[in-house]
Design an enzyme around this catalytic site. Structure first.
Site, mmCIF file in Angstrom:
data_model
loop_
_atom_site.group_PDB
_atom_site.id
_atom_site.type_symbol
_atom_site.label_atom_id
_atom_site.label_comp_id
_atom_site.label_asym_id
_atom_site.label_seq_id
_atom_site.Cartn_x
_atom_site.Cartn_y
_atom_site.Cartn_z
ATOM 1 N NE ARG A 1 -15.406 -5.217 -19.284
ATOM 2 C CZ ARG A 1 -14.301 -5.311 -18.547
ATOM 3 N NH1 ARG A 1 -13.123 -5.508 -19.141
ATOM 4 N NH2 ARG A 1 -14.355 -5.259 -17.232
ATOM 5 C CD GLU B 1 -14.700 -11.331 -22.995
ATOM 6 O OE1 GLU B 1 -14.700 -11.680 -21.794
ATOM 7 O OE2 GLU B 1 -14.117 -10.324 -23.415
ATOM 8 C CG HIS C 1 -11.456 -10.741 -20.195
ATOM 9 N ND1 HIS C 1 -12.719 -10.215 -20.348
ATOM 10 C CD2 HIS C 1 -10.786 -9.826 -19.442
ATOM 11 C CE1 HIS C 1 -12.805 -9.055 -19.713
ATOM 12 N NE2 HIS C 1 -11.626 -8.799 -19.146
HETATM 13 P P1 NAP Z 1 -9.517 4.550 -16.257
HETATM 14 O O1 NAP Z 1 -8.279 4.934 -15.526
HETATM 15 O O2 NAP Z 1 -10.824 5.046 -15.748
HETATM 16 O O3 NAP Z 1 -9.344 4.954 -17.768
HETATM 17 C C1 NAP Z 1 -10.369 5.012 -18.706
HETATM 18 C C2 NAP Z 1 -10.092 6.171 -19.633
HETATM 19 O O4 NAP Z 1 -11.044 6.158 -20.683
HETATM 20 C C3 NAP Z 1 -10.168 7.543 -18.961
HETATM 21 O O5 NAP Z 1 -9.029 8.275 -19.290
HETATM 22 C C4 NAP Z 1 -11.399 8.192 -19.583
HETATM 23 O O6 NAP Z 1 -11.291 9.590 -19.769
HETATM 24 C C5 NAP Z 1 -11.414 7.519 -20.937
HETATM 25 N N1 NAP Z 1 -12.744 7.545 -21.548
HETATM 26 C C6 NAP Z 1 -13.927 7.183 -21.024
HETATM 27 N N2 NAP Z 1 -14.916 7.356 -21.904
HETATM 28 C C7 NAP Z 1 -14.343 7.843 -23.025
HETATM 29 C C8 NAP Z 1 -14.837 8.244 -24.285
HETATM 30 N N3 NAP Z 1 -16.143 8.156 -24.572
HETATM 31 N N4 NAP Z 1 -13.965 8.714 -25.203
HETATM 32 C C9 NAP Z 1 -12.649 8.812 -24.908
HETATM 33 N N5 NAP Z 1 -12.115 8.451 -23.715
HETATM 34 C C10 NAP Z 1 -12.955 7.978 -22.796
HETATM 35 O O7 NAP Z 1 -9.651 2.950 -16.282
HETATM 36 P P2 NAP Z 1 -8.487 1.875 -16.514
HETATM 37 O O8 NAP Z 1 -8.093 1.293 -15.211
HETATM 38 O O9 NAP Z 1 -7.450 2.426 -17.395
HETATM 39 O O10 NAP Z 1 -9.338 0.736 -17.279
HETATM 40 C C11 NAP Z 1 -9.913 1.004 -18.539
HETATM 41 C C12 NAP Z 1 -10.771 -0.159 -19.007
HETATM 42 O O11 NAP Z 1 -9.939 -1.265 -19.344
HETATM 43 C C13 NAP Z 1 -11.728 -0.760 -17.964
HETATM 44 O O12 NAP Z 1 -12.930 -0.003 -17.871
HETATM 45 C C14 NAP Z 1 -11.964 -2.150 -18.493
HETATM 46 O O13 NAP Z 1 -13.087 -2.170 -19.355
HETATM 47 C C15 NAP Z 1 -10.703 -2.452 -19.285
HETATM 48 N N6 NAP Z 1 -9.883 -3.489 -18.633
HETATM 49 C C16 NAP Z 1 -9.647 -4.646 -19.287
HETATM 50 C C17 NAP Z 1 -8.849 -5.609 -18.695
HETATM 51 C C18 NAP Z 1 -8.549 -6.904 -19.383
HETATM 52 O O14 NAP Z 1 -8.281 -7.882 -18.705
HETATM 53 N N7 NAP Z 1 -8.558 -6.950 -20.712
HETATM 54 C C19 NAP Z 1 -8.313 -5.417 -17.421
HETATM 55 C C20 NAP Z 1 -8.583 -4.215 -16.795
HETATM 56 C C21 NAP Z 1 -9.368 -3.243 -17.397
HETATM 57 P P3 NAP Z 1 -11.137 10.648 -18.572
HETATM 58 O O15 NAP Z 1 -9.753 10.431 -18.024
HETATM 59 O O16 NAP Z 1 -11.277 11.958 -19.223
HETATM 60 O O17 NAP Z 1 -12.196 10.328 -17.592
HETATM 61 C C1 GLV Z 2 -10.997 -6.697 -16.318
HETATM 62 O O1 GLV Z 2 -11.378 -6.790 -17.433
HETATM 63 C C2 GLV Z 2 -11.264 -5.586 -15.463
HETATM 64 O O2 GLV Z 2 -12.092 -4.726 -15.829
HETATM 65 O O3 GLV Z 2 -10.670 -5.545 -14.384
#
Ligand code: NAP
Ligand code: GLV
Length: 321
Positions: free
Chosen positions: A238, A267, A286
């Site tokens: 983000r 954004e 994005h």
């Molecule tokens: P996820 O599986 O929940 O992964 C997030 C990871 O971040 C988890 O491993 C979590 O740790 C870790 N985390 C959370 N807080 C932290 C901190 N303070 N320090 C270190 N690690 C931390 O979610 P995901 O599906 O991979 O998605 C992650 C993020 O990507 C979303 O929340 C979103 O903001 C972003 N995203 C962006 C796009 C885009 O289009 N650019 C698309 C999709 C998602 P734990 O495993 O220990 O809980």
């Molecule tokens: C996109 O940024 C998502 O969080 O799915």
């Protein structure tokens, strides 16, 4: 029996939302307006379900106007646009779309990483503008991925999918996350390190944490100064995880070699923003999950979450308790 009223905050392709039409009375908000538009206010008293985009803020002030609301279904995995605690206090379930978008987002991460590491956009622009000239051994030199260190901040579903791609490219994988990921360590040889080590040792630092009070502003001037001058930052998380002004300074001053950003703060990033003028910064609007397949799957999951919440069933993917 009267069907429940649902607000879809912005228009979506008719065939994507067709399954909703039989089940609910659907009111659709305007296009190109960020947030839940005030023109929808006449429906607030009756609405039971909200289907939101990541650009919509759902906070206490909005919820207070929706006494019958049962479920907010966000068309995203990230839920930083929603006050989860306020929803929980009111017994409102919040749905999101993890998993279905993981591979598409990891692919885009890789596209940015390769593009900035090899300077593809500047080289392609030079060719298009007649600056190709005679082939030279020392022109448009980039960074070799094989043997380089990939640092993953946030080793969740997307972080691990990016790490898998890194391992296939012969990279050394380091990660920082709240909890250890022994399976990724065993399968990819990934090593968990403190944030400061990740900053210091990564040739490519890729951000995959959710936006939370702990991660907001994480990549600031102090962090950027610890990175190698030859390193690249990729932000797929983000925008506010990175302090934008500090990144501009880092790129202008050569604290780091470049950046690939799919998310920015703000954004959309206005066209006059200095980040666009920097030749070592590539910005996409994005589009991490923007493939035909993934956006359809996200919509299907968001609809499944919404209908479950309306019917009082457990959501397939619930972000709050
Ligand atoms: P996820 O599986 O929940 O992964 C997030 C990871 O971040 C988890 O491993 C979590 O740790 C870790 N985390 C959370 N807080 C932290 C901190 N303070 N320090 C270190 N690690 C931390 O979610 P995901 O599906 O991979 O998605 C992650 C993020 O990507 C979303 O929340 C979103 O903001 C972003 N995203 C962006 C796009 C885009 O289009 N650019 C698309 C999709 C998602 P734990 O495993 O220990 O809980
Ligand atoms: C996109 O940024 C998502 O969080 O799915």
């Amino acid at each position: 029996m009267t069907k429940p009223l649902v607000i879809l905050t912005h228009p979506m392709p008719e065939d994507w939302i067709a399954p909703l039409k039989d089940e609910v009375r659907l009111v659709v908000g305007p296009a190109n307006v960020a947030g839940v538009d005030p023109s929808l206010r006449p429906y607030f008293a009756e609405v039971e379900g909200l289907l939101t985009w990541l650009t919509d803020r759902v906070d206490e002030a909005l919820l207070a106007q929706m006494p019958r609301l049962k479920v907010v279904s966000n068309l995203a995995v990230g839920v930083d646009n929603i006050d989860l605690e306020a929803c929980s206090r009111r017994g409102i379930a919040v749905g999101h779309t993890p998993g279905v978008l993981t591979e598409a987002v990891a692919d885009l991460t890789w596209a940015l990483l390769l593009a900035v590491g090899r300077g593809i956009f500047t080289a392609a622009e030079d060719a298009r503008r007649g600056r190709w000239g005679l082939w030279r051994p020392d022109a448009w030199l980039g960074t070799e991925l094989h043997g380089a260190t990939l640092g993953i901040m946030g080793m969740g579903q997307i972080g691990q999918a990016v790490a898998r791609r890194g391992a296939a490219f012969g990279m050394r994988i380091l990660y920082t996350s709240r909890t250890a990921k022994p399976e990724a360590e065993a399968a990819l040889g990934a090593q968990r390190v403190p944030w400061e080590t990740l900053l210091r040792e990564s040739d490519f630092l890729s951000l995959h944490v959710p936006l939370t009070p702990q991660t907001r502003g994480l990549v600031n001037a102090e962090a950027l100064r610890q990175m190698k001058p030859s390193a690249y930052l990729i932000n797929m998380a983000r925008g506010p995880v990175v302090v934008t002004d500090d990144l501009v300074q880092a790129l202008e001053s050569g604290w780091i070699a470049g950046a690939g950003l799919d998310v920015t703060d703000p954004e959309p990033l206005p066209p006059e923003h200095p980040l666009y003028r920097l030749p070592n910064c590539l910005i996409t609007p994005h589009i991490g999950s923007a493939t035909h397949t993934t956006r359809r799957r996200m919509t299907e999951l968001a609809i499944a979450n919404l209908l479950a919440g309306l019917q009082g069933r457990p959501l397939p993917h619930q972000a709050n308790r």
